[in-house]
Structure formats: C-alpha cells, structure tokens
Design a protein around this motif. Structure first.
Motif, PDB file in Angstrom:
ATOM      1  N   GLN A  37       0.002  -0.156  -5.918  1.00  0.00           N
ATOM      2  CA  GLN A  37      -1.344  -0.695  -5.706  1.00  0.00           C
ATOM      3  C   GLN A  37      -1.342  -2.219  -5.836  1.00  0.00           C
ATOM      4  N   LEU A  38      -0.556  -2.745  -6.768  1.00  0.00           N
ATOM      5  CA  LEU A  38      -0.450  -4.203  -6.907  1.00  0.00           C
ATOM      6  C   LEU A  38       0.160  -4.819  -5.652  1.00  0.00           C
ATOM      7  N   LEU A  39       1.141  -4.152  -5.087  1.00  0.00           N
ATOM      8  CA  LEU A  39       1.747  -4.627  -3.841  1.00  0.00           C
ATOM      9  C   LEU A  39       0.717  -4.659  -2.715  1.00  0.00           C
ATOM     10  N   ARG A  40      -0.085  -3.598  -2.619  1.00  0.00           N
ATOM     11  CA  ARG A  40      -1.094  -3.524  -1.545  1.00  0.00           C
ATOM     12  C   ARG A  40      -2.183  -4.578  -1.700  1.00  0.00           C
ATOM     13  N   VAL A  41      -2.742  -4.723  -2.897  1.00  0.00           N
ATOM     14  CA  VAL A  41      -3.867  -5.653  -3.057  1.00  0.00           C
ATOM     15  C   VAL A  41      -3.436  -7.111  -2.959  1.00  0.00           C
TER      16      VAL A  41
END
Length: 93
Positions: A37-41
């Motif tokens: 999720q950190l990669l996506r946001v």
C-alpha cells in the motif's frame, strides 16, 4: 508480511520533503499499512520506500508488526489457490 505505523510525526530532512513521502506518512498516521500500500500511494520504488522506512525506524517513530491474516483474507487466499492452482477442497454444488 510486515505492516508499518507512525508513533509520532518526524522532522524530515529536505530530501524527504516531497508529496510522495507525505502521502506515506499520512497513511501510516492512520494505522498499520502494508508495504504494498505504501508503494501504491507514494508511487516510489521499493528501494526508496525501504530507505524511508529505515530512516523513520532510526528516528524512533516507526512501529512495525507482522501482518495478521484475518479469516476473510484466508478465505480469499484459499479461493485463489483453488481457482488458479486446482488444489484444495472444492464445494459441492
């Protein structure tokens, strides 16, 4: 898989004062967040996110834990395994 959360708001050096890093901080201030999720946001690469997490850890404001799989997650994973892999119990119609 690990999840990350902030225990406090860090003072960031100039190299981390960009929108991508602010987005990750916002997500982690709301609760535990997995790496994906950190990669996506953020839109950043895995290495950049890991370096940022290491910086937060060294600053003493990062809490990490192992991702707890919920019963729903286990059911979805079982369905994926059965659908794609053809293994596991199948329900009778």
């Amino acid at each position: 898989m690990k999840e990350y959360k902030l225990s406090g708001w860090p003072e960031l050096p100039a190299s981390y004062q960009r929108t991508a890093y602010q987005r990750m901080l916002h997500q982690m201030s709301q609760g535990f967040v997995p790496l994906g999720q950190l990669l996506r946001v953020s839109g950043l690469g895995r290495d950049a996110v890991r370096r940022f997490l290491a910086y937060l850890q060294a600053s003493g404001v990062l809490v990490e834990r192992e991702h707890a799989q919920t019963p729903r997650t286990l059911l979805v994973m079982d369905w994926i395994r059965r659908t794609l892999g053809g293994t596991g119990p199948r329900r009778q119609a």
